[in-house]
Motif scaffolding. Sequence first.
Motif, short mmCIF file in Angstrom:
data_model
loop_
_atom_site.label_atom_id
_atom_site.label_comp_id
_atom_site.label_asym_id
_atom_site.label_seq_id
_atom_site.Cartn_x
_atom_site.Cartn_y
_atom_site.Cartn_z
N ASN A 141 37.47 46.51 40.79
CA ASN A 141 38.80 45.91 40.65
C ASN A 141 39.72 47.00 40.13
OD1 ASN A 141 41.13 44.62 39.56
ND2 ASN A 141 39.97 42.74 39.20
N VAL A 142 40.78 47.32 40.86
CA VAL A 142 41.62 48.46 40.48
C VAL A 142 42.36 48.22 39.17
CG1 VAL A 142 41.92 49.14 42.89
CG2 VAL A 142 43.63 47.67 41.81
N THR A 143 42.50 46.96 38.75
CA THR A 143 43.22 46.68 37.49
C THR A 143 42.34 46.89 36.27
OG1 THR A 143 42.69 44.31 37.43
CG2 THR A 143 44.64 44.99 38.70
N THR A 144 41.03 46.91 36.46
CA THR A 144 40.11 47.09 35.34
C THR A 144 39.24 48.33 35.48
OG1 THR A 144 38.46 45.65 36.41
CG2 THR A 144 40.02 44.61 34.89
N PRO A 164 48.29 44.73 47.69
CA PRO A 164 48.33 43.29 48.00
C PRO A 164 49.57 42.70 47.33
CG PRO A 164 46.77 43.67 46.24
CD PRO A 164 47.29 45.03 46.65
N TRP A 165 50.71 42.91 47.93
CA TRP A 165 51.98 42.53 47.33
C TRP A 165 52.04 41.04 47.03
CZ3 TRP A 165 54.62 46.68 46.01
CH2 TRP A 165 54.53 47.85 46.78
N GLN A 166 52.61 40.72 45.88
CA GLN A 166 52.85 39.33 45.55
C GLN A 166 54.15 38.89 46.21
OE1 GLN A 166 53.41 38.49 41.40
NE2 GLN A 166 53.41 36.27 41.69
N HIS A 187 51.22 45.21 37.69
CA HIS A 187 49.88 45.75 37.87
C HIS A 187 49.89 46.95 38.81
CE1 HIS A 187 48.02 41.90 36.28
NE2 HIS A 187 47.31 42.84 35.69
N ILE A 188 50.68 46.85 39.87
CA ILE A 188 50.76 47.96 40.82
C ILE A 188 51.42 49.17 40.16
CG2 ILE A 188 51.78 48.72 43.01
CD1 ILE A 188 51.47 45.80 43.96
N PRO A 192 47.45 54.55 37.70
CA PRO A 192 47.67 55.92 37.23
C PRO A 192 47.77 56.94 38.36
CG PRO A 192 45.36 55.39 37.04
CD PRO A 192 46.04 54.15 37.58
N VAL A 193 48.64 56.67 39.33
CA VAL A 193 48.76 57.58 40.47
C VAL A 193 49.18 58.99 40.06
CG1 VAL A 193 50.00 58.01 42.63
CG2 VAL A 193 49.14 55.70 42.12
#
Length: 351
Positions: A141-144, A164-166, A187-188, A192-193
């Motif tokens: 999961n990219v958020t965690t 996955p845009w809201q 979240h997007i 950390p890009v």
Amino acid sequence: MEVETTAEAAVPCISDAQRVGVAEALLVLPEYDAELSWQKISREALLVEVSKYREAIRDIAGRLRELGDVSLPAAEEDLLLQNCTAVGGLPAATAGPDDEPDDSEFPQLGDEGLDYTLGNVDDVDPSEWQVPPHCVPIHANVTTFDWPSLYQHCQFDVVMMDPPWQLATANPTRGVALGYSQLTDDHIASLPVPQLQRNGGFLFVWVINAKYKWTLDLFDKWGYRLVDEVVWVKMTVNRRLAKSHGYYLQHAKEVCLVAKCGNPPALAGAAGGVGSDIIFSERRGQSQKPEEIYELIEQLVPNGRYLEIFARKNNLRDYWVSIGNEVTGTGLPEADMRALKELNCIPGAVY
């Protein structure tokens, strides 16, 4: 029984040909357009639509059986009907008083036939699920995900992502089979890009119209500047425009914004540029981007280090690091499954 008989008598009698005609008209609607239309209706209306599709499949299957030489294999008919089984308490058309309740094997994923469907890996083309030998898939999961463990040991020349845009519509969904929904803008934006490209690099971001300006502002926040864009014109197998639903106009393209930070590797063929900013390619699986975008990136930065965020199993590619919660196609990451079981939700996901 008397009530049922009266209700049946009130329904106009239509011929088999009319029933098949209605079914064909219903099933000709592209899946993408159907999903968009379903997102705008209430759950009760959605159950009615599911019932219509179930009956349409039965009508078409029955017609094919009558034709004899163009029969529908029993296994395929069973699979089609399985995809339209009872959902949300709506009984299947063939259900009788002695039928057992449909106990789902994966209740945590929602309603079978609506939120997910079961399949057989033997029916899937191996190229659709086997990991390329030189790809590095990270099922997370990219958020965690523990991003420092990645960017402290590796920097990337190119990062590509299809967030996955809201959406603003009621109950939007990506329609995936793993219970994964959208991510919020916060979240997007928290990805950390910049830390993944401390030495500079190119960033490719697939955008939707509603998030175009927001993405440009995000580039500014991250220290990137817009340098180009790639337009994917979607084609059908007959090389026609693959049009889909749009708020004002029908859409037949997707846009990928190209940004740059720092001093990335010298461009290949910098004198005249490389490739093209227009891709004509057939629409493929859900969220599956054209092969040409990967080829363009690899031509732009030869022998580079490539990372795709929000990757899926049908986007895996040799010499790319691919991270996402769908890269295996076998279910959610273990941490998400535990959270789903304990908290009844997936961290970061919007429902």
